[in-house]
Structure formats: C-alpha cells, structure tokens
Design an enzyme around this catalytic site. Structure first.
Site, short mmCIF file in Angstrom:
data_model
loop_
_atom_site.label_atom_id
_atom_site.label_comp_id
_atom_site.label_asym_id
_atom_site.label_seq_id
_atom_site.Cartn_x
_atom_site.Cartn_y
_atom_site.Cartn_z
CB CYS A 114 20.73 37.15 33.48
SG CYS A 114 21.75 38.63 34.36
CG HIS A 248 22.99 35.88 29.80
ND1 HIS A 248 23.03 37.32 29.59
CD2 HIS A 248 23.54 35.86 31.41
CE1 HIS A 248 23.21 37.90 30.76
NE2 HIS A 248 23.50 37.19 31.66
CG ASN A 278 25.17 40.35 32.65
OD1 ASN A 278 24.32 40.27 32.12
ND2 ASN A 278 25.58 39.44 33.78
N1 COA Z 1 39.23 44.24 40.39
C1 COA Z 1 40.23 43.65 41.30
N2 COA Z 1 40.07 42.85 42.07
C2 COA Z 1 38.94 42.37 42.39
C3 COA Z 1 37.97 42.69 41.54
C4 COA Z 1 37.90 43.88 40.45
N3 COA Z 1 36.99 44.37 39.96
N4 COA Z 1 36.66 42.12 41.94
C5 COA Z 1 37.12 41.17 42.88
N5 COA Z 1 38.44 41.40 43.12
C6 COA Z 1 39.34 40.83 44.03
C7 COA Z 1 38.53 40.04 45.25
O1 COA Z 1 38.54 41.06 46.29
C8 COA Z 1 39.54 38.96 45.51
O2 COA Z 1 40.51 39.61 46.39
P1 COA Z 1 40.98 38.49 47.57
O3 COA Z 1 41.66 37.35 47.16
O4 COA Z 1 42.18 39.52 48.03
O5 COA Z 1 39.89 38.53 48.54
C9 COA Z 1 39.94 38.19 44.33
O6 COA Z 1 39.80 39.42 43.25
C10 COA Z 1 39.20 37.07 43.86
O7 COA Z 1 37.99 37.29 43.86
P2 COA Z 1 36.88 36.23 43.43
O8 COA Z 1 35.58 36.72 43.65
O9 COA Z 1 37.25 35.08 44.09
O10 COA Z 1 37.18 36.31 41.84
P3 COA Z 1 36.76 35.29 40.83
O11 COA Z 1 37.94 34.58 40.00
O12 COA Z 1 35.71 34.16 41.14
O13 COA Z 1 35.98 36.13 39.46
C11 COA Z 1 33.86 37.18 39.04
C12 COA Z 1 35.05 36.94 40.13
C13 COA Z 1 32.91 37.88 39.49
C14 COA Z 1 34.47 37.38 37.83
C15 COA Z 1 33.47 35.76 38.66
O14 COA Z 1 33.13 35.09 40.19
C16 COA Z 1 32.51 35.23 37.90
O15 COA Z 1 32.61 35.81 36.82
N6 COA Z 1 31.36 34.91 38.58
C17 COA Z 1 29.87 34.92 37.85
C18 COA Z 1 29.53 36.20 37.76
C19 COA Z 1 28.15 36.28 36.99
O16 COA Z 1 28.61 36.00 35.68
N7 COA Z 1 27.05 36.73 37.43
C20 COA Z 1 26.10 37.14 36.48
C21 COA Z 1 25.22 35.78 35.99
S1 COA Z 1 23.94 36.40 35.16
#
Ligand code: COA
Length: 321
Positions: A114, A248, A278
């Site tokens: 990215c 980004h 993204n």
């Molecule tokens: N829909 C519904 N629930 C979802 C889901 C979706 N699409 N994806 C994950 N969940 C659930 C998980 O299974 C978890 O459930 P649980 O508590 O029962 O285990 C819960 O939501 C929380 O998951 P978690 O991964 O801790 O959520 P989060 O608040 O960290 O949000 C992201 C997840 C991916 C949105 C966040 O971590 C993020 O944006 N990270 C950066 C990712 C990124 O930008 N990557 C690219 C960089 S270039």
C-alpha cells in the site's frame, strides 16, 4: 538552482462494477453498519474479467498525460507500484509502455504494497534529480479483488480495485512548486502482520491476503504520525503550513487519527475510502486526481501524502502545487 520534480498530470481509473456493503452482507456474515463504523467504507469498485493492473494503469496514465498536455513520446520512464501484476514478468510498467505505444525509455514495477505510490514517487524523483529522466509516469494499479479471500469477512470487505497516475516532470527553473521531499521506511520483522501467502516463486502459485487487523492498525497510527513529523521537520515546516492531507485510504479511523495529530479539520483531508475502499498503491494518486480536478487542491497549496502497507513499508511525501 537544483533540478526538481513538478507534479504536472493526474489521472485515475475505476472499474465499472460497484459493490456495496449490503451486497457483501448478502454473502457474508457482516453488515453495512459494521463495515461503515469500523472503516468508513460504503462501497468499492471491483475489476471485471478484462480489467488488469496493466489495462487500468494504462487508462489512468492516458488521462494523466492528457492533463499534462504530454504524449507517450514525451515520457522517459514508467514506474508502477503494484502487488497485483498481471504476470511475474514482463513488468506491468513495460506492458503499459506497450499499451501506450512507447518504444523509448524504460519501465519497471515496484513492490511496496500500500506504500507503493510513495515509493514510486520517490524513485521517479531520484531519476529526475539525477538527470536520468525528464518526464516520468508514476502509477499505482491494483486488483486486490483477485488476492483477497472472499470468505474472510475480516479482510475482503476492506479492499477495492483501481489505478491512479501522476506525471512528474523535471525543471531547472526557479520556483516554489514541486516535490519537496519523500521519506521511506520498511521493517521486515513485521512482515507477517500483512502478507500474501503465495507467489510465482513459491509452490503456491497464487495466494490470499492475510492480516492481523488490530496490529496493523496500531502500527499505522504510530508510524504514520512519525512519518508526517519527519516530512515537515525535514522541510522546516509546521502542522499549520499543511493545506491538504492526501493519505493512503485504508481506514477512515486511521486517517482521522493522523489528521487530528496535524490539527487539520476534516475538510482539509481528501477522502475516497468511503467510495473506493482500500485500493492499495492506487489510492493516493486516485485521491490526488479527484482533488486536483474538482479544484480543491490549488496552485501554491502544500500537500502532505502518507501511506503504510505490508512489509511493513511506510513513508510520506510533501509537495508544493
Ligand atoms: N463484519 C462483521 N464482523 C466482523 C467483520 C466484518 N466484516 N470482520 C471482523 N469481524 C468481527 C471479528 O470476527 C471480531 O469478532 P469477535 O469479537 O466475535 O471475535 C470482531 O468483529 C472484532 O474484530 P477485530 O478484528 O478486533 O475488529 P477491529 O475493531 O480491530 O476492526 C479492522 C477490524 C480490520 C477494521 C481494523 O482492525 C483495521 O482497520 N485494521 C487496519 C487494517 C488496514 O487498514 N489494513 C490495510 C493497511 S494498508
């Protein structure tokens, strides 16, 4: 006066097909509300069967050349940031050269996930400053829809496809405008936080994107914050000098965290993540294209770009328009 690079052309391309959060929720255990609240994303463009990093990159490049008033014959180099090339080789950049009808100059791809556009911009700038190239096409083009695991709700909802391009052009004339500086970093010890588990150099020819979302989030906020400080410090500038943040586009919460640090109001941040999701290396040039064409970014504005991606890679760039 030392030679420097001007940003003279901007172009973008998004595939026709738009997929909303509700459409994903019809196939996966997710919801529009979850995706919107956690990421700011409402929809994304998804490549059709004939869209590739080459075809989309070439379209974005044509639009950037038109904007610049240049033709493919004026271009000395094509640098493409991509993690989703059509083939291991020839490079996407060389295929794009051919699509544009270029028989001069050189092209190559650069893999920084990215952060690919910031890395490509920095590389192009170095070629221009050293006198090896005068006009360079800098492209980010990605089809993450082909590497995400569509059964993994934790990752597939985050990404979209598209391409963006910028023409960098060298000048020796005195003036304030141009790319002021770029700042690149990588740390392979964090490589397993965001990666693709296959490639043509391994037994697994193709792979899927894997991510530890929370860890990546934590790294993004910390590293992007230090990266914007680094860029401003290098130029003797302050938060108040920034006219536009063009980040980004991974997650609205990460973007808002950096904007808050810079004390920038939301109307000074260019946002596309809501509509594009993204698009990896394509996200910054797509956002630039939008904000230049709709008149938000004006001559004289100071634009701060930043990105973090798999590698981990991260970096920033400051440009005076
Ligand atoms: N829909 C519904 N629930 C979802 C889901 C979706 N699409 N994806 C994950 N969940 C659930 C998980 O299974 C978890 O459930 P649980 O508590 O029962 O285990 C819960 O939501 C929380 O998951 P978690 O991964 O801790 O959520 P989060 O608040 O960290 O949000 C992201 C997840 C991916 C949105 C966040 O971590 C993020 O944006 N990270 C950066 C990712 C990124 O930008 N990557 C690219 C960089 S270039």
């Amino acid at each position: 006066m030392a030679r420097r690079s001007l940003l003279v052309g901007f172009g973008g391309f998004l595939p026709d097909r738009v997929v909303t959060n509700d459409e994903l929720a019809a196939q996966l255990d997710t919801s529009d509300d979850w995706i919107k609240t956690r990421t700011g994303i409402t929809r994304r463009h998804i490549a059709g069967p004939n869209d590739t990093a080459t075809s989309m990159g070439a379209q974005a490049a044509r639009r950037a050349l038109d904007y610049a008033g240049l033709t493919p014959a004026d271009i000395d180099a094509v640098i493409v940031g991509t993690s989703t090339p059509d083939q291991a080789f020839p490079a996407t950049a060389v295929r794009i050269q051919a699509e544009l009808g270029m028989q001069q100059g050189f092209g190559f791809d650069l893999a920084a996930a990215c952060s690919g556009f910031i890395f490509a911009l920095s590389t192009a700038d170095a070629f221009i400053r050293s006198g090896q190239a005068r006009n360079v096409l800098v492209i980010g083009s990605e089809v993450y829809s082909r590497i995400v695991d569509w059964s993994d709700r934790g990752t597939c909802v985050l990404f979209g496809d598209g391409a963006g391009a910028v023409v960098l052009s060298g000048t020796d004339e005195p003036g304030e405008a141009g790319l002021l500086s770029t700042h690149l970093h990588s740390d392979g010890t964090a490589g397993d936080l965001l990666y693709v588990d296959g490639a043509v150099g391994r037994r697994e020819m193709s792979g899927h994107l894997k991510m530890s979302g929370r860890d990546v989030f934590r790294h993004a906020v910390a590293k992007l914050s230090s990266s914007v400080d680094e860029a401003l410090k290098a130029e003797g500038l302050e938060y108040g000098d920034v006219s536009w943040l063009v980040p980004h586009q991974a997650n609205i919460r990460i973007i808002e965290g950096v904007a808050k640090k810079l004390n920038l109001p939301p109307e000074r941040v260019v946002i596309t993540v809501d509509r594009h999701a993204n698009t990896s290396a394509a996200s910054i040039p797509l956002a630039l294209d939008e904000a230049v064409r709709d008149g938000r970014i004006q001559k004289g504005d100071l634009v701060l770009m930043e990105a973090l991606g798999g590698g981990l890679t991260w970096g920033s760039a400051l440009a005076r328009f």
